[in-house]
Motif scaffolding. Structure first.
Motif, PDB file in Angstrom:
ATOM      1  N   ARG A 166       0.856  -1.194   0.000  1.00 62.70           N
ATOM      2  CA  ARG A 166       0.000   0.000   0.000  1.00 62.70           C
ATOM      3  C   ARG A 166       0.886   1.235   0.000  1.00 62.70           C
ATOM      4  O   ARG A 166       2.049   1.190   0.389  1.00 62.70           O
ATOM      5  CB  ARG A 166      -0.908   0.039   1.234  1.00 62.70           C
ATOM      6  CG  ARG A 166      -1.680  -1.234   1.508  1.00 62.70           C
ATOM      7  CD  ARG A 166      -2.640  -1.556   0.382  1.00 62.70           C
ATOM      8  NE  ARG A 166      -3.186  -2.886   0.512  1.00 62.70           N
ATOM      9  CZ  ARG A 166      -4.413  -3.157   0.867  1.00 62.70           C
ATOM     10  NH1 ARG A 166      -5.240  -2.186   1.152  1.00 62.70           N
ATOM     11  NH2 ARG A 166      -4.829  -4.402   0.942  1.00 62.70           N
ATOM     12  N   GLN A 170       1.137  13.533   7.078  1.00 61.96           N
ATOM     13  CA  GLN A 170       0.964  14.978   7.059  1.00 61.96           C
ATOM     14  C   GLN A 170       1.094  15.547   8.466  1.00 61.96           C
ATOM     15  O   GLN A 170       0.777  14.889   9.440  1.00 61.96           O
ATOM     16  CB  GLN A 170      -0.401  15.364   6.492  1.00 61.96           C
ATOM     17  CG  GLN A 170      -0.555  15.098   5.026  1.00 61.96           C
ATOM     18  CD  GLN A 170      -1.865  15.639   4.489  1.00 61.96           C
ATOM     19  OE1 GLN A 170      -2.843  15.796   5.217  1.00 61.96           O
ATOM     20  NE2 GLN A 170      -1.887  15.921   3.198  1.00 61.96           N
ATOM     21  N   ASN A 207       2.372  17.807   3.635  1.00 61.75           N
ATOM     22  CA  ASN A 207       3.030  16.501   3.572  1.00 61.75           C
ATOM     23  C   ASN A 207       4.453  16.614   4.101  1.00 61.75           C
ATOM     24  O   ASN A 207       5.167  17.546   3.753  1.00 61.75           O
ATOM     25  CB  ASN A 207       3.079  15.991   2.140  1.00 61.75           C
ATOM     26  CG  ASN A 207       1.716  15.638   1.606  1.00 61.75           C
ATOM     27  OD1 ASN A 207       0.810  15.322   2.367  1.00 61.75           O
ATOM     28  ND2 ASN A 207       1.552  15.690   0.312  1.00 61.75           N
ATOM     29  N   THR A 225       5.958  11.369   1.841  1.00 61.71           N
ATOM     30  CA  THR A 225       5.025  10.886   0.824  1.00 61.71           C
ATOM     31  C   THR A 225       5.582   9.632   0.171  1.00 61.71           C
ATOM     32  O   THR A 225       6.775   9.363   0.226  1.00 61.71           O
ATOM     33  CB  THR A 225       4.789  11.949  -0.264  1.00 61.71           C
ATOM     34  OG1 THR A 225       6.042  12.271  -0.865  1.00 61.71           O
ATOM     35  CG2 THR A 225       4.157  13.201   0.301  1.00 61.71           C
ATOM     36  N   ILE A 233      -2.597   9.789   5.235  1.00 55.73           N
ATOM     37  CA  ILE A 233      -3.476   9.871   4.076  1.00 55.73           C
ATOM     38  C   ILE A 233      -3.378   8.536   3.349  1.00 55.73           C
ATOM     39  O   ILE A 233      -2.300   8.117   2.934  1.00 55.73           O
ATOM     40  CB  ILE A 233      -3.072  11.019   3.128  1.00 55.73           C
ATOM     41  CG1 ILE A 233      -3.077  12.355   3.859  1.00 55.73           C
ATOM     42  CG2 ILE A 233      -3.986  11.055   1.909  1.00 55.73           C
ATOM     43  CD1 ILE A 233      -4.439  12.784   4.378  1.00 55.73           C
ATOM     44  N   TYR A 234      -4.512   7.851   3.215  1.00 54.24           N
ATOM     45  CA  TYR A 234      -4.569   6.556   2.549  1.00 54.24           C
ATOM     46  C   TYR A 234      -5.768   6.548   1.621  1.00 54.24           C
ATOM     47  O   TYR A 234      -6.893   6.788   2.055  1.00 54.24           O
ATOM     48  CB  TYR A 234      -4.671   5.431   3.582  1.00 54.24           C
ATOM     49  CG  TYR A 234      -4.915   4.074   2.988  1.00 54.24           C
ATOM     50  CD1 TYR A 234      -3.958   3.469   2.185  1.00 54.24           C
ATOM     51  CD2 TYR A 234      -6.099   3.409   3.211  1.00 54.24           C
ATOM     52  CE1 TYR A 234      -4.187   2.223   1.627  1.00 54.24           C
ATOM     53  CE2 TYR A 234      -6.332   2.157   2.673  1.00 54.24           C
ATOM     54  CZ  TYR A 234      -5.370   1.570   1.873  1.00 54.24           C
ATOM     55  OH  TYR A 234      -5.603   0.333   1.309  1.00 54.24           O
ATOM     56  N   GLU A 235      -5.532   6.317   0.352  1.00 50.11           N
ATOM     57  CA  GLU A 235      -6.565   6.299  -0.685  1.00 50.11           C
ATOM     58  C   GLU A 235      -7.416   7.565  -0.654  1.00 50.11           C
ATOM     59  O   GLU A 235      -8.637   7.523  -0.777  1.00 50.11           O
ATOM     60  CB  GLU A 235      -7.441   5.048  -0.557  1.00 50.11           C
ATOM     61  CG  GLU A 235      -6.705   3.768  -0.859  1.00 50.11           C
ATOM     62  CD  GLU A 235      -7.594   2.541  -0.833  1.00 50.11           C
ATOM     63  OE1 GLU A 235      -8.740   2.602  -0.319  1.00 50.11           O
ATOM     64  OE2 GLU A 235      -7.132   1.510  -1.340  1.00 50.11           O
ATOM     65  N   GLY A 236      -6.775   8.708  -0.440  1.00 48.26           N
ATOM     66  CA  GLY A 236      -7.458   9.987  -0.452  1.00 48.26           C
ATOM     67  C   GLY A 236      -8.203  10.335   0.820  1.00 48.26           C
ATOM     68  O   GLY A 236      -8.809  11.397   0.907  1.00 48.26           O
ATOM     69  N   LEU A 237      -8.181   9.464   1.820  1.00 46.36           N
ATOM     70  CA  LEU A 237      -8.873   9.715   3.086  1.00 46.36           C
ATOM     71  C   LEU A 237      -7.868  10.015   4.184  1.00 46.36           C
ATOM     72  O   LEU A 237      -6.776   9.446   4.216  1.00 46.36           O
ATOM     73  CB  LEU A 237      -9.712   8.498   3.485  1.00 46.36           C
ATOM     74  CG  LEU A 237     -10.808   8.091   2.507  1.00 46.36           C
ATOM     75  CD1 LEU A 237     -11.459   6.795   2.961  1.00 46.36           C
ATOM     76  CD2 LEU A 237     -11.846   9.182   2.382  1.00 46.36           C
ATOM     77  N   ALA A 238      -8.245  10.898   5.107  1.00 42.91           N
ATOM     78  CA  ALA A 238      -7.368  11.269   6.217  1.00 42.91           C
ATOM     79  C   ALA A 238      -7.701  10.426   7.441  1.00 42.91           C
ATOM     80  O   ALA A 238      -8.873  10.213   7.774  1.00 42.91           O
ATOM     81  CB  ALA A 238      -7.540  12.740   6.543  1.00 42.91           C
ATOM     82  N   ARG A 278     -10.325   7.136  11.482  1.00 43.71           N
ATOM     83  CA  ARG A 278     -10.808   8.037  10.428  1.00 43.71           C
ATOM     84  C   ARG A 278     -11.046   9.417  10.991  1.00 43.71           C
ATOM     85  O   ARG A 278     -11.734   9.599  11.987  1.00 43.71           O
ATOM     86  CB  ARG A 278     -12.105   7.473   9.831  1.00 43.71           C
ATOM     87  CG  ARG A 278     -12.766   8.332   8.794  1.00 43.71           C
ATOM     88  CD  ARG A 278     -12.041   8.223   7.463  1.00 43.71           C
ATOM     89  NE  ARG A 278     -12.826   8.848   6.432  1.00 43.71           N
ATOM     90  CZ  ARG A 278     -12.645  10.089   6.010  1.00 43.71           C
ATOM     91  NH1 ARG A 278     -11.692  10.822   6.528  1.00 43.71           N
ATOM     92  NH2 ARG A 278     -13.390  10.588   5.063  1.00 43.71           N
TER      93      ARG A 278
END
Length: 105
Positions: free
Chosen positions: A8, A13, A31, A34, A77-82, A103
């Motif tokens: 993954r 951030q 960031n 990254t 940040i994972y798959e666009g979610l914080a 989440r």
């Protein structure tokens, strides 16, 4: 830590506060790490009682290679979610980190 399990990609951030010329304080997430390769250990979604009622909490645990200066004030940040960091466990002697996340709301 086996490289094949790091399948993954996440980013870390940090919240940075700056002072404007008018004197007001502005905060923004930036960031600081990254493209980190991570292993997703588990993901759960459970309904827990909160002070404002019942809410669904999504939690995840990631294992990454060691990165210095990571605190629970940072986020993933994972798959666009914080995801807020709620726990950090060092694996070995600076071999890796286990990041327990929830989440962000």
């Amino acid at each position: 830590m086996r490289a094949g399990k790091l399948d993954r990609s996440i980013a870390l951030q940090r919240n940075i506060e700056t002072k404007s010329s008018t004197g007001s304080v502005m905060s923004a997430w930036t960031n600081f790490a990254t493209g980190l390769r991570a292993e997703k250990i588990d993901a759960t979604a459970d309904e827990t009682p909160r002070t404002f009622g019942e809410a669904e909490a999504i939690t995840m645990t990631f294992r990454i290679r060691y990165v210095g200066n990571v605190t629970t004030a940072d986020r993933v940040i994972y798959e666009g979610l914080a995801f807020d960091l709620v726990g950090i466990i060092e694996i070995g002697r600076r071999r890796g980190l286990e990041l327990r996340c929830e989440r962000a709301r």
